[in-house]
Structure formats: structure tokens, C-alpha cells
Design an enzyme around this catalytic site. Structure first.
Site, PDB file in Angstrom:
ATOM      1  N   HIS A   1       0.822  -1.209   0.000  1.00  0.00           N
ATOM      2  CA  HIS A   1       0.000   0.000   0.000  1.00  0.00           C
ATOM      3  C   HIS A   1       0.856   1.259   0.000  1.00  0.00           C
ATOM      4  O   HIS A   1       2.062   1.224   0.286  1.00  0.00           O
ATOM      5  CB  HIS A   1      -0.947   0.002   1.210  1.00  0.00           C
ATOM      6  CG  HIS A   1      -0.263   0.022   2.545  1.00  0.00           C
ATOM      7  ND1 HIS A   1       0.162   1.186   3.146  1.00  0.00           N
ATOM      8  CD2 HIS A   1       0.074  -0.982   3.395  1.00  0.00           C
ATOM      9  CE1 HIS A   1       0.721   0.903   4.309  1.00  0.00           C
ATOM     10  NE2 HIS A   1       0.684  -0.401   4.488  1.00  0.00           N
TER      11      HIS A   1
ATOM     12  N   CYS B   1       2.074  -3.201   6.736  1.00  0.00           N
ATOM     13  CA  CYS B   1       2.597  -4.336   5.977  1.00  0.00           C
ATOM     14  C   CYS B   1       3.782  -3.859   5.146  1.00  0.00           C
ATOM     15  O   CYS B   1       4.847  -3.586   5.688  1.00  0.00           O
ATOM     16  CB  CYS B   1       1.495  -4.925   5.112  1.00  0.00           C
ATOM     17  SG  CYS B   1       0.187  -5.735   6.064  1.00  0.00           S
TER      18      CYS B   1
END
Length: 236
Positions: free
Chosen positions: A195, A211
Site C-alpha cells: 500500500h 505491511c
């Protein structure tokens, strides 16, 4: 400026290295001793060069995306290793594969012609929680952020963004940034994400949560290159 303006500044310098001439006839390719001439080297269709200052200014300049103005990134304050750049594909993976090198803090998308686009990434606790192969099963523009219940339990102040409350609306303060790629394995959500992030200082570092994060300008570029249901390999 639109996302297409920053999608691939390298295309302006795309070139073909001249192939060596094979101007011999069939008879001329073999000597009287039966030894064949060396093979003609393959044609290289993409340059492998670091981005120029002009290209960096375009890649990491301010850009309007879906009506949201993403500010310019002070790229000179980032280690040049982590700039978006085309490199030789040394991953051993076929074209259109996403590879996350967690220890190296790099992400690659392989290309035809023996090259790959490489991006610097930041890694968080969840980034170390999964490895192996999967599929990019879902992709989203300006996603809503819905912290899992386990995170809300650790940080009660996030309750207003919980799954039950519909998450955080898209925008520059949203931890998922401008794009999110959701990784599935065997049809199940791994909760592993690639992301965007407004926190450009975290690139190349292990941060407290999240993440795999890229600069917003880089995740927009990556999004245009990753095909639907692309294979992803994560190395820890």
C-alpha cells in the site's frame, strides 16, 4: 498533472541496443574446422540506468489523483537506493511477478526483456508475519482503512475506524495511501498488503506497524504495472 504523467518517465529514454550484424551466409557461419561463430547477443529493449535529476523531479513531484493533491516528496532526503528505478531482473522469476525482498527493503515487478522495476519499501510488524507465494486478488484506489480487531484491542483510540464503524475515509492521512494491493493465498485473505503511505521517511526502514508501504507516487506507478491476479513472492 495526472498519474499517467509519472507512470513511466523511463519510457522517454527507451532504446534498442544495436544488435551485432549476422551478415554472413549460412556457409560463412561455419569455418572449415566445423566451429560455429559466436551467437548474436540478444537485443536489449530497455535501458538500465539510474533516474536523472529531471526524472526524479517528475516522479516525486506533486500530483493530483482522483481529486486529491499528493504533495511532492523531498527525494533528496531519501537514500538513492530506494528511488524507483529499472534494474536487471536477477530474481529468477518470470515476467509480471511481484517480489518482495523484506530484508533488502525492495519490491520488484518483473518485465519482459530481462528487466524489473524496483521500488524502496518500508516494513512493519505485519510485514514480517507472512512469506511465500500468493496472488494479488484485489486492488483498490484510495482504500478505506479498517484496522483489524486485534489492533483496535491494542490501541483503543482506533475504535472509531474499526470494521464495525466503516473504517477511515480515503485521504492523505489514511495509512493505506493512494492504492492498496491485497494478497490472497489459496483463496484466503492473508491480511498482507502492499500500500501507499504519506510517511516517506519510513521507506527503507522497519517501522512500528503496517505491511509493505511505498511512497504514494510509487504505489500509483506500481498499480499501473501489476496485472490482475498477478503472482507475488515474499521473501523473509
Amino acid at each position: 498533472m495526472t498519474p499517467t504523467d509519472i507512470a513511466d518517465p523511463f519510457s522517454r529514454r527507451t532504446f534498442l541496443l544495436g544488435a551485432l550484424s549476422a551478415a554472413a551466409t549460412v556457409a560463412g557461419c561455419t569455418t572449415s574446422t566445423g566451429v560455429r561463430s559466436p551467437p548474436v547477443p540478444p537485443v536489449i529493449s530497455r535501458p538500465i540506468l539510474p533516474p536523472t535529476e529531471e526524472e526524479l523531479a517528475v516522479m516525486y513531484g506533486a500530483v493530483e489523483d482522483d481529486g486529491i493533491l499528493i504533495p511532492a516528496i523531498p527525494y533528496r532526503e531519501i537514500d538513492p537506493r530506494f528511488y524507483r528505478q529499472r534494474v536487471a531482473n536477477t530474481t529468477g522469476e518470470p515476467d509480471n511477478t511481484v517480489i518482495v525482498d523484506t530484508p533488502g527493503r525492495f519490491l520488484y515487478i518483473t518485465e519482459p526483456g530481462g528487466t524489473a522495476m524496483r521500488y524502496g519499501v518500508g516494513i512493519g510488524r505485519e510485514g514480517f508475519a507472512w512469506q511465500g507465494e500468493g496472488t494479488i486478488h484485489w486492488r483498490q484506489h484510495w482504500p478505506r482503512w479498517k484496522p483489524p480487531n486485534e489492533m483496535v484491542a491494542r490501541q483503543p483510540e482506533l475504535a472509531r475506524y474499526s470494521i464495525e464503524n466503516g473504517g477511515m475515509e480515503p485521504g492523505l492521512k489514511n495509512p493505506l495511501g493512494a492504492r492498496a494491493l491485497y494478497i490472497f493465498q489459496n483463496g484466503q485473505d492473508t491480511l498482507y498488503r502492499l500500500h501507499g503511505s504519506p510517511e516517506w521517511r519510513s521507506i527503507g526502514k522497519a517501522v512500528s506497524s503496517g505491511c509493505v508501504r511505498l511512497m504514494n507516487q510509487d504505489i500509483i506507478d506500481l498499480y499501473t504495472r501489476v496485472p490482475y491476479h498477478a503472482r507475488i513472492v515474499v521473501h523473509q
